[in-house]
Write an enzyme that holds these catalytic residues in place. Structure first.
Site, PDB file in Angstrom:
ATOM      1  CG  HIS A 164      54.097   9.244  53.266  1.00  0.00           C
ATOM      2  ND1 HIS A 164      54.486  10.182  54.182  1.00  0.00           N
ATOM      3  CD2 HIS A 164      52.772   9.437  53.060  1.00  0.00           C
ATOM      4  CE1 HIS A 164      53.444  10.928  54.524  1.00  0.00           C
ATOM      5  NE2 HIS A 164      52.394  10.493  53.851  1.00  0.00           N
ATOM      6  CB  SER A 165      55.963  12.879  52.426  1.00  0.00           C
ATOM      7  OG  SER A 165      56.075  14.275  52.525  1.00  0.00           O
ATOM      8  CG  LEU A 166      61.889  14.364  50.674  1.00  0.00           C
ATOM      9  CD1 LEU A 166      61.845  15.179  49.386  1.00  0.00           C
ATOM     10  CD2 LEU A 166      62.730  15.060  51.722  1.00  0.00           C
ATOM     11  CB  SER A 193      56.540   9.481  47.127  1.00  0.00           C
ATOM     12  OG  SER A 193      56.245  10.849  47.264  1.00  0.00           O
TER      13      SER A 193
END
Length: 135
Positions: A67-69, A71
């Site tokens: 998720h987010s960074l 990913s």
């Protein structure tokens, strides 16, 4: 020290910046990027090894999500695997190898698209004036 010099009126902003944006700056830094990727890859491999020890008969697939960074880090790790596909790996082979997006050698947009079999999109991207960094 940061708490001591932070104005009371911006403490929430400082906290938000420290908790979210600072990670992005660290990951975009050549100094810390490879360290972050190495740490995540090593942790993933340790978890895989532990899972394989506890489930020696398991032959199914393994899914990963970020998720987010996280990913982006996961994307960088998975797109820089040594073998050409996950199915070619033996059950005991690590799933994650080291690779940092900011440590890669510079490639042209044409080279990147060709390496991913997407060369037919080059003219469209050039027409839209999208360079590799924008993409």
């Amino acid at each position: 020290d940061i708490r001591r010099i932070t104005l009371p009126s911006i403490s929430r902003l400082r906290h938000f910046t420290n908790e979210t944006l600072l990670d992005l700056f660290f990951y975009n830094s050549p100094t810390y990027c490879q360290t972050i990727v190495d740490t995540v890859a090593n942790e993933m491999n340790q978890l895989l090894t532990l899972f394989q020890q506890r489930n020696p008969d398991f032959r199914g697939g393994i899914s990963m999500a970020g998720h987010s960074l996280g990913s982006l880090i996961l994307f960088d790790i998975l797109t820089n695997q040594r073998s050409s596909s996950a199915k070619e790996q033996s059950p005991r082979q690590p799933i994650a190898t080291k690779a940092c997006h900011s440590c890669r050698k510079e490639m042209s947009l044409d080279q990147v698209l060709n390496s991913h079999g997407l060369s037919e999109f080059l003219t469209i991207l050039e027409k839209e004036k999208l360079d590799l960094e924008s993409l």
